[in-house]
Design an enzyme around this catalytic site. Structure first.
Site, short mmCIF file in Angstrom:
data_model
loop_
_atom_site.label_atom_id
_atom_site.label_comp_id
_atom_site.label_asym_id
_atom_site.label_seq_id
_atom_site.Cartn_x
_atom_site.Cartn_y
_atom_site.Cartn_z
N HIS A 1 40.76 79.17 -2.96
CA HIS A 1 39.94 78.24 -3.73
C HIS A 1 40.68 77.87 -5.01
CE1 HIS A 1 38.91 82.08 -5.58
NE2 HIS A 1 38.23 81.48 -6.55
N HIS B 1 39.94 78.10 -8.36
CA HIS B 1 39.86 78.71 -9.68
C HIS B 1 41.27 79.13 -10.09
CE1 HIS B 1 35.28 79.70 -9.35
NE2 HIS B 1 35.49 78.60 -10.06
N ASP C 1 42.88 81.58 -11.39
CA ASP C 1 43.55 82.84 -11.05
C ASP C 1 44.06 82.86 -9.61
OD1 ASP C 1 40.75 82.83 -10.59
OD2 ASP C 1 40.69 85.00 -10.35
N HIS C 2 43.73 81.80 -8.84
CA HIS C 2 44.18 81.73 -7.44
C HIS C 2 45.15 80.58 -7.17
CE1 HIS C 2 41.13 84.73 -6.22
NE2 HIS C 2 40.57 84.29 -7.32
N HIS D 1 30.96 81.43 -2.60
CA HIS D 1 31.41 81.47 -4.00
C HIS D 1 30.96 80.15 -4.62
CE1 HIS D 1 33.78 83.32 -7.11
NE2 HIS D 1 34.67 82.33 -7.18
N ASP E 1 37.36 85.63 -3.43
CA ASP E 1 36.12 85.55 -4.18
C ASP E 1 34.91 85.13 -3.35
OD1 ASP E 1 38.29 85.90 -5.77
OD2 ASP E 1 37.59 84.60 -7.39
ZN LIG Z 1 39.24 84.92 -8.76
#
Ligand SMILES: [Zn+2]
Length: 304
Positions: A63, A65, A67-68, A141, A208
Protein backbone atom coordinates in the site's frame (compact mmCIF):
# COMPACT_ATOMS: atom_id res chain seq x y z
CA UNK A 1 22.88 -24.01 -4.95
CA UNK A 2 19.62 -22.14 -4.89
CA UNK A 3 18.98 -19.74 -2.01
CA UNK A 4 15.64 -19.10 -0.39
CA UNK A 5 15.75 -16.56 2.38
CA UNK A 6 14.45 -13.21 3.53
CA UNK A 7 16.87 -10.30 3.86
CA UNK A 8 15.35 -7.90 6.38
CA UNK A 9 16.15 -4.31 5.40
CA UNK A 10 13.94 -2.43 7.84
CA UNK A 11 11.41 -3.17 10.56
CA UNK A 12 9.92 0.13 11.78
CA UNK A 13 6.36 1.24 11.20
CA UNK A 14 5.51 4.87 10.51
CA UNK A 15 8.87 6.45 11.43
CA UNK A 16 12.42 5.07 11.41
CA UNK A 17 14.14 4.93 14.80
CA UNK A 18 17.79 4.86 15.87
CA UNK A 19 17.77 1.08 15.65
CA UNK A 20 15.13 0.37 13.02
CA UNK A 21 14.81 1.62 9.46
CA UNK A 22 11.53 1.91 7.62
CA UNK A 23 10.19 -1.38 6.23
CA UNK A 24 11.99 -3.21 3.46
CA UNK A 25 12.35 -6.95 2.75
CA UNK A 26 14.13 -8.77 -0.05
CA UNK A 27 12.91 -12.33 -0.60
CA UNK A 28 15.60 -14.31 -2.39
CA UNK A 29 13.92 -17.29 -4.02
CA UNK A 30 16.23 -19.17 -6.39
CA UNK A 31 16.91 -16.67 -9.19
CA UNK A 32 14.15 -14.26 -8.14
CA UNK A 33 14.63 -11.29 -5.85
CA UNK A 34 11.30 -9.89 -4.69
CA UNK A 35 11.58 -6.55 -2.93
CA UNK A 36 8.62 -5.95 -0.65
CA UNK A 37 7.57 -2.52 0.63
CA UNK A 38 10.75 -0.46 0.28
CA UNK A 39 10.46 2.34 2.85
CA UNK A 40 12.75 5.33 3.16
CA UNK A 41 16.42 4.34 3.28
CA UNK A 42 16.01 0.95 1.62
CA UNK A 43 18.75 1.67 -0.91
CA UNK A 44 21.36 2.17 1.82
CA UNK A 45 20.07 -0.73 3.88
CA UNK A 46 20.64 -3.00 0.87
CA UNK A 47 24.27 -1.93 0.82
CA UNK A 48 24.55 -2.60 4.56
CA UNK A 49 22.92 -6.02 4.09
CA UNK A 50 25.26 -6.98 1.24
CA UNK A 51 22.62 -7.31 -1.47
CA UNK A 52 22.58 -5.49 -4.82
CA UNK A 53 19.77 -3.85 -6.77
CA UNK A 54 20.66 -6.21 -9.63
CA UNK A 55 19.28 -8.95 -7.36
CA UNK A 56 15.80 -7.38 -7.65
CA UNK A 57 13.53 -8.95 -10.27
CA UNK A 58 10.19 -7.90 -8.83
CA UNK A 59 8.80 -5.16 -6.62
CA UNK A 60 5.71 -5.72 -4.47
CA UNK A 61 4.13 -2.76 -2.68
CA UNK A 62 1.30 -3.57 -0.27
CA UNK A 63 0.00 0.00 0.00
CA UNK A 64 1.01 3.62 -0.34
CA UNK A 65 1.68 4.74 3.20
CA UNK A 66 5.19 6.18 3.31
CA UNK A 67 6.78 3.49 5.45
CA UNK A 68 6.00 1.03 2.62
CA UNK A 69 6.92 3.02 -0.48
CA UNK A 70 9.15 6.04 0.16
CA UNK A 71 12.11 3.91 -0.94
CA UNK A 72 10.69 3.40 -4.42
CA UNK A 73 12.33 6.53 -5.94
CA UNK A 74 15.83 5.56 -4.79
CA UNK A 75 15.47 1.93 -5.84
CA UNK A 76 14.02 2.76 -9.27
CA UNK A 77 16.75 5.30 -10.01
CA UNK A 78 19.43 2.91 -8.81
CA UNK A 79 18.21 0.25 -11.24
CA UNK A 80 19.13 2.62 -14.07
CA UNK A 81 22.34 3.84 -12.45
CA UNK A 82 23.55 0.25 -12.07
CA UNK A 83 22.44 -0.59 -15.63
CA UNK A 84 20.24 -3.47 -14.51
CA UNK A 85 19.61 -5.32 -17.77
CA UNK A 86 16.58 -7.41 -16.82
CA UNK A 87 13.07 -5.96 -16.54
CA UNK A 88 11.74 -5.44 -13.02
CA UNK A 89 8.02 -6.06 -12.59
CA UNK A 90 6.20 -3.83 -10.10
CA UNK A 91 2.96 -4.80 -8.36
CA UNK A 92 0.96 -2.35 -6.24
CA UNK A 93 -2.71 -1.56 -5.51
CA UNK A 94 -4.24 -0.29 -8.73
CA UNK A 95 -5.85 2.69 -6.98
CA UNK A 96 -2.30 3.98 -6.35
CA UNK A 97 -1.26 4.13 -9.99
CA UNK A 98 -0.77 7.89 -9.89
CA UNK A 99 1.18 7.71 -6.61
CA UNK A 100 3.48 5.04 -8.05
CA UNK A 101 4.02 7.19 -11.12
CA UNK A 102 5.06 10.11 -8.93
CA UNK A 103 7.41 7.97 -6.83
CA UNK A 104 8.92 6.45 -9.93
CA UNK A 105 9.63 9.86 -11.42
CA UNK A 106 10.19 11.80 -8.22
CA UNK A 107 13.34 13.51 -9.52
CA UNK A 108 15.41 13.84 -12.67
CA UNK A 109 17.50 10.87 -13.79
CA UNK A 110 18.53 9.09 -16.96
CA UNK A 111 16.14 6.16 -17.15
CA UNK A 112 17.54 3.05 -18.80
CA UNK A 113 16.13 0.25 -16.64
CA UNK A 114 12.85 -1.32 -17.62
CA UNK A 115 10.18 -1.23 -14.89
CA UNK A 116 7.02 -3.03 -15.93
CA UNK A 117 3.99 -1.97 -13.92
CA UNK A 118 1.37 -4.65 -13.23
CA UNK A 119 -1.02 -3.09 -10.71
CA UNK A 120 -3.22 -5.36 -8.61
CA UNK A 121 -6.94 -4.67 -9.00
CA UNK A 122 -8.49 -7.81 -7.47
CA UNK A 123 -7.72 -10.91 -5.44
CA UNK A 124 -5.95 -13.68 -7.34
CA UNK A 125 -2.72 -14.62 -9.12
CA UNK A 126 -0.54 -11.73 -10.28
CA UNK A 127 2.36 -13.70 -11.76
CA UNK A 128 3.45 -17.23 -12.49
CA UNK A 129 6.85 -18.55 -13.47
CA UNK A 130 9.51 -21.07 -12.55
CA UNK A 131 9.26 -19.66 -9.00
CA UNK A 132 5.63 -20.73 -8.71
CA UNK A 133 2.56 -18.53 -8.42
CA UNK A 134 2.50 -15.12 -6.80
CA UNK A 135 -0.97 -14.05 -5.74
CA UNK A 136 -2.49 -11.11 -3.89
CA UNK A 137 -5.37 -10.71 -1.42
CA UNK A 138 -7.04 -7.48 -0.31
CA UNK A 139 -6.43 -6.70 3.37
CA UNK A 140 -8.32 -4.46 5.79
CA UNK A 141 -6.53 -1.13 6.28
CA UNK A 142 -7.70 2.49 5.88
CA UNK A 143 -6.14 2.64 2.39
CA UNK A 144 -6.29 -0.09 -0.26
CA UNK A 145 -3.79 -2.74 0.78
CA UNK A 146 -2.85 -6.13 -0.66
CA UNK A 147 -0.91 -8.96 0.96
CA UNK A 148 1.11 -11.36 -1.18
CA UNK A 149 1.61 -15.10 -1.22
CA UNK A 150 4.16 -17.12 -3.20
CA UNK A 151 3.47 -20.81 -3.74
CA UNK A 152 5.78 -23.26 -5.42
CA UNK A 153 3.94 -26.09 -7.20
CA UNK A 154 4.03 -29.48 -5.53
CA UNK A 155 6.57 -31.78 -7.15
CA UNK A 156 8.18 -35.16 -6.63
CA UNK A 157 11.37 -36.07 -4.80
CA UNK A 158 13.48 -38.77 -6.48
CA UNK A 159 14.49 -41.65 -4.20
CA UNK A 160 18.10 -42.73 -4.96
CA UNK A 161 17.76 -46.18 -3.39
CA UNK A 162 14.73 -47.06 -5.48
CA UNK A 163 16.40 -45.68 -8.61
CA UNK A 164 19.37 -47.92 -7.88
CA UNK A 165 17.17 -51.01 -7.41
CA UNK A 166 15.52 -50.37 -10.77
CA UNK A 167 18.88 -49.65 -12.40
CA UNK A 168 17.96 -46.10 -13.47
CA UNK A 169 20.88 -43.67 -13.61
CA UNK A 170 22.36 -40.72 -15.51
CA UNK A 171 20.27 -39.01 -18.21
CA UNK A 172 17.52 -41.65 -17.80
CA UNK A 173 16.58 -40.00 -14.48
CA UNK A 174 15.84 -36.71 -16.24
CA UNK A 175 13.90 -38.52 -18.95
CA UNK A 176 11.80 -40.26 -16.31
CA UNK A 177 11.14 -36.95 -14.53
CA UNK A 178 10.03 -35.29 -17.76
CA UNK A 179 7.91 -38.09 -19.21
CA UNK A 180 6.84 -40.08 -16.14
CA UNK A 181 7.86 -43.41 -17.70
CA UNK A 182 11.00 -45.17 -18.83
CA UNK A 183 11.56 -48.40 -20.74
CA UNK A 184 14.42 -50.47 -19.28
CA UNK A 185 15.80 -53.95 -20.13
CA UNK A 186 13.95 -55.28 -17.07
CA UNK A 187 10.65 -53.61 -18.01
CA UNK A 188 8.98 -50.20 -17.69
CA UNK A 189 9.61 -47.94 -14.69
CA UNK A 190 7.14 -45.23 -13.73
CA UNK A 191 7.95 -42.02 -11.88
CA UNK A 192 5.64 -42.96 -8.99
CA UNK A 193 7.69 -46.09 -8.28
CA UNK A 194 10.96 -44.24 -7.72
CA UNK A 195 9.83 -40.95 -6.19
CA UNK A 196 7.56 -39.52 -3.51
CA UNK A 197 5.42 -36.35 -3.37
CA UNK A 198 7.33 -33.19 -2.49
CA UNK A 199 5.24 -30.32 -1.21
CA UNK A 200 6.01 -26.94 -2.76
CA UNK A 201 7.28 -24.24 -0.40
CA UNK A 202 5.02 -21.34 0.54
CA UNK A 203 5.84 -17.79 1.56
CA UNK A 204 3.37 -15.15 2.75
CA UNK A 205 3.72 -11.42 3.30
CA UNK A 206 0.99 -9.77 5.37
CA UNK A 207 1.37 -6.07 6.09
CA UNK A 208 -0.85 -3.39 7.49
CA UNK A 209 -4.25 -4.85 8.27
CA UNK A 210 -6.85 -5.66 10.83
CA UNK A 211 -7.59 -9.31 11.31
CA UNK A 212 -9.70 -10.49 8.35
CA UNK A 213 -10.26 -13.62 6.24
CA UNK A 214 -7.56 -12.58 3.78
CA UNK A 215 -4.90 -12.76 6.51
CA UNK A 216 -5.71 -16.43 7.02
CA UNK A 217 -5.95 -17.13 3.28
CA UNK A 218 -2.50 -15.64 2.72
CA UNK A 219 -0.89 -17.42 5.68
CA UNK A 220 -2.38 -20.88 5.09
CA UNK A 221 0.34 -23.53 5.36
CA UNK A 222 3.16 -20.99 4.94
CA UNK A 223 6.67 -22.24 5.54
CA UNK A 224 7.64 -18.63 6.19
CA UNK A 225 5.13 -15.96 7.20
CA UNK A 226 6.20 -12.33 7.45
CA UNK A 227 3.47 -10.45 9.26
CA UNK A 228 3.05 -7.07 10.85
CA UNK A 229 2.67 -6.91 14.61
CA UNK A 230 2.63 -3.19 15.12
CA UNK A 231 1.21 -3.45 18.63
CA UNK A 232 1.16 -5.65 21.71
CA UNK A 233 -2.15 -6.97 22.97
CA UNK A 234 -2.21 -4.35 25.75
CA UNK A 235 -2.81 -1.84 22.95
CA UNK A 236 -5.32 -3.95 21.01
CA UNK A 237 -7.73 -1.01 20.92
CA UNK A 238 -5.14 1.06 19.04
CA UNK A 239 -4.50 -1.83 16.65
CA UNK A 240 -8.20 -2.06 15.86
CA UNK A 241 -8.58 1.73 15.52
CA UNK A 242 -5.64 2.14 13.12
CA UNK A 243 -6.07 -1.09 11.18
CA UNK A 244 -3.17 -3.12 12.54
CA UNK A 245 -2.40 -6.43 14.26
CA UNK A 246 -1.00 -7.30 17.65
CA UNK A 247 1.72 -9.89 18.25
CA UNK A 248 -0.87 -12.19 19.84
CA UNK A 249 -3.18 -11.92 16.82
CA UNK A 250 -0.30 -12.61 14.42
CA UNK A 251 0.74 -15.63 16.48
CA UNK A 252 -2.79 -17.02 16.57
CA UNK A 253 -2.95 -16.70 12.78
CA UNK A 254 0.33 -18.62 12.53
CA UNK A 255 -0.96 -21.34 14.85
CA UNK A 256 -4.30 -21.64 13.05
CA UNK A 257 -2.69 -21.77 9.62
CA UNK A 258 0.05 -24.30 10.37
CA UNK A 259 2.85 -21.82 9.75
CA UNK A 260 6.36 -23.13 10.33
CA UNK A 261 8.40 -19.96 10.83
CA UNK A 262 6.79 -16.72 11.96
CA UNK A 263 8.55 -13.41 11.35
CA UNK A 264 7.11 -10.50 13.34
CA UNK A 265 7.91 -6.99 12.14
CA UNK A 266 6.62 -3.43 11.52
CA UNK A 267 6.91 -2.42 15.15
CA UNK A 268 5.52 0.77 16.62
CA UNK A 269 8.24 3.02 18.01
CA UNK A 270 6.35 3.14 21.32
CA UNK A 271 7.95 -0.16 22.38
CA UNK A 272 11.59 -0.31 23.37
CA UNK A 273 12.20 -3.98 24.06
CA UNK A 274 11.39 -6.38 21.19
CA UNK A 275 11.56 -9.38 23.57
CA UNK A 276 7.99 -8.50 24.55
CA UNK A 277 6.80 -9.38 21.03
CA UNK A 278 8.33 -12.86 21.10
CA UNK A 279 7.07 -13.50 24.64
CA UNK A 280 3.53 -12.53 23.68
CA UNK A 281 3.63 -14.54 20.44
CA UNK A 282 5.03 -17.62 22.20
CA UNK A 283 1.92 -17.81 24.35
CA UNK A 284 -0.13 -18.55 21.21
CA UNK A 285 2.27 -20.22 18.74
CA UNK A 286 4.73 -23.01 19.46
CA UNK A 287 6.53 -22.86 16.09
CA UNK A 288 9.63 -20.90 15.24
CA UNK A 289 9.29 -17.18 16.12
CA UNK A 290 11.62 -14.51 14.75
CA UNK A 291 11.37 -10.92 15.97
CA UNK A 292 12.80 -9.16 12.95
CA UNK A 293 15.85 -6.93 13.29
CA UNK A 294 17.30 -4.78 10.53
CA UNK A 295 19.86 -6.59 8.33
CA UNK A 296 18.86 -10.01 9.64
CA UNK A 297 18.61 -12.94 7.22
CA UNK A 298 15.86 -15.46 7.82
CA UNK A 299 15.98 -18.75 5.93
CA UNK A 300 12.89 -20.35 4.46
CA UNK A 301 12.76 -23.52 6.61
CA UNK A 302 14.27 -26.57 4.89
CA UNK A 303 11.89 -28.85 3.05
CA UNK A 304 10.32 -31.62 5.06
ZN1 LIG B 1 2.98 0.65 7.82
Amino acid sequence: MSVRDLVVLGTASQVPTRTRGHNGYLLRWDGEGVLFDPGEGTQRQMTMAGVAVTDITRLCVTHFHGDHCLGVPGIVQRLSLDRVAHPVVAHYPASGRELFGRLRHASAFHETAEVVELPVAADGPVATGSFGTLSARRLDHPVETYGYRLVEPDGRRMLPDRLAVRGVAGPDVGHLQRTGRLETPSGPVTLDEVSEPRRGQRFAFVMDTRLCDAVYALAEGADLLVIESTFLDADADLAEAYGHLTAAQAARVAAGCGVRRLVLTHFSQRYEDPIMFSAEAARHFDGDIVVAEDLMRVAVPPRR
